[in-house]
Design a protein around this motif. Structure first.
Motif, mmCIF file in Angstrom:
data_model
loop_
_atom_site.group_PDB
_atom_site.id
_atom_site.type_symbol
_atom_site.label_atom_id
_atom_site.label_comp_id
_atom_site.label_asym_id
_atom_site.label_seq_id
_atom_site.Cartn_x
_atom_site.Cartn_y
_atom_site.Cartn_z
ATOM 1 N N ASP A 91 37.518 -41.092 54.215
ATOM 2 C CA ASP A 91 37.182 -41.655 55.526
ATOM 3 C C ASP A 91 35.958 -42.569 55.444
ATOM 4 O OD1 ASP A 91 39.187 -40.063 56.458
ATOM 5 O OD2 ASP A 91 38.008 -39.119 58.049
ATOM 6 N N ASP A 92 35.871 -43.444 56.433
ATOM 7 C CA ASP A 92 34.661 -44.246 56.726
ATOM 8 C C ASP A 92 34.398 -45.423 55.775
ATOM 9 O OD1 ASP A 92 34.424 -42.388 58.702
ATOM 10 O OD2 ASP A 92 32.620 -41.420 57.921
ATOM 11 N N HIS A 151 40.950 -45.839 60.925
ATOM 12 C CA HIS A 151 40.022 -44.793 61.372
ATOM 13 C C HIS A 151 39.347 -45.289 62.654
ATOM 14 C CE1 HIS A 151 37.739 -41.224 61.210
ATOM 15 N NE2 HIS A 151 36.651 -41.702 60.635
ATOM 16 N N HIS A 157 33.480 -46.931 65.039
ATOM 17 C CA HIS A 157 33.047 -45.569 64.695
ATOM 18 C C HIS A 157 31.966 -45.074 65.646
ATOM 19 C CE1 HIS A 157 32.412 -42.089 61.889
ATOM 20 N NE2 HIS A 157 33.708 -42.301 61.706
HETATM 21 ZN ZN ZN Z 1 34.704 -40.986 60.332
#
Ligand code: ZN
Length: 315
Positions: free
Chosen positions: A112-113, A160, A164
């Motif tokens: 992720d990220d 994702h 964010h």
């Molecule tokens: Zn995340």
């Protein structure tokens, strides 16, 4: 006197006879001359008529042959279409990983990220072990090459978040949709690939969403996205930095307890120990011949903490 009369009669008779013969000859001659002509004309007419019939028949035949050719061509196209349809159906018919890897331990490594300054290193390690993984990414300018590498090297590029920023994403269904579509378009512009999978920032069980979560599921359905949470965590998102060994232990303990395993890891600038842990994680998993490491695809059964319902269960 009498003799004279007889002669005269005879002469008369002869004259008449000659005349009759002459007439007969004349008629015969005329008939003989005219008859072939009439016959000729009659035959000509007949020939003409037959010719016309022949021509018409030929025309009809030609038309028929054209129709036949058309029909044949159409049939040929149809015949060609059948395998294409079959091929399409075969392509559309997704074989589940559970069937494709029946009896195997399936492990899906997910990051992720990203992208981050470590994405290349992660990709290099995956390449070294010939392992495919899934990257739930953010929108980050300057990482065009890394997005492209993820796609080109056979990993799954997945959504994702664009920002964010939890407060922003989960403010309203419209904001939620915008965050997703902006990221999807951003990645499509760079890679030409339209993402099919999504991971909620904070997971689907997050309590930040300020509206009915079912509206999120509606948006995902409308955008043709399937969301994935995780059932194994490396815990590399902890506020304190975990050692590579702890991350390795967390992952391997988790994958031993569940099948399939969707493993949560991070590709972020403060997560270098995750990169360090990766080779040992992969080596240990691959040492078991019964274990396969896979990217998330259409054949992967989603792992979800929360599904469309009134009740929300936390992992
Ligand atoms: Zn995340």
């Amino acid at each position: 006197m009498e003799q004279q009369s007889v002669d005269k009669d005879y002469l008369e008779y002869r004259k008449k006879r000659v005349k009759r013969i002459k007439r007969f000859l004349l008629i015969s001659l005329t008939v003989l001359l005219i008859l072939p002509n009439v016959l000729c004309i009659y035959l000509l007419i007949q020939v003409n008529h037959t010719n016309r019939i022949l021509e018409e028949t030929q025309e009809n035949l030609w038309e028929l042959s054209v129709q036949l050719e058309d029909a044949n061509a159409a049939a040929a196209v149809e015949m060609a279409m059948i395998p294409m349809q079959v091929e399409d159906e075969m392509l559309q018919e997704v074989i589940p990983d559970s069937l494709l890897y029946e009896g195997k331990e399936r492990v899906y490594l997910t990051f992720d990220d990203g992208p981050s300054e470590y994405t290349d290193e992660i990709l290099d390690i995956l390449d070294e072990y010939e392992v495919k993984a899934t990257f739930f990414v953010l929108a980050k300018d300057g990482y065009e090459e890394q997005y492209q590498r993820i796609v080109d090297e056979g990993h799954t590029l997945a959504l994702h978040s664009y920002t964010h920023q939890y407060g922003q994403i989960y403010e309203s269904p419209e904001a939620f949709r915008q965050d997703i579509t902006m990221l999807s378009d951003y990645l499509f512009d760079i890679t030409g690939y339209r993402c099919e999978f999504y991971r909620f920032p904070g997971g689907s069980s997050n309590t930040i969403i300020q509206f009915d979560k079912n509206e999120c599921f509606d948006v995902l359905e409308e955008e043709n996205l399937v969301y994935f949470d995780w059932n194994v965590t490396s815990k590399d998102a902890s506020t304190y930095r975990l050692s590579a060994q702890s991350i390795t232990d967390n992952v391997l303990n988790g994958t031993q307890q569940t099948n399939p395993s969707v493993v949560l890891m991070h590709d972020a600038s403060d997560k270098y120990t995750t990169v360090q842990a990766l080779p040992q994680i992969i080596e240990t998993l691959l040492a078991d011949e019964n274990t396969v490491l896979l990217p998330i695809t259409n054949g992967t059964a989603p792992v979800c903490h929360v599904v469309r319902s009134e009740e929300e269960t936390e992992q």
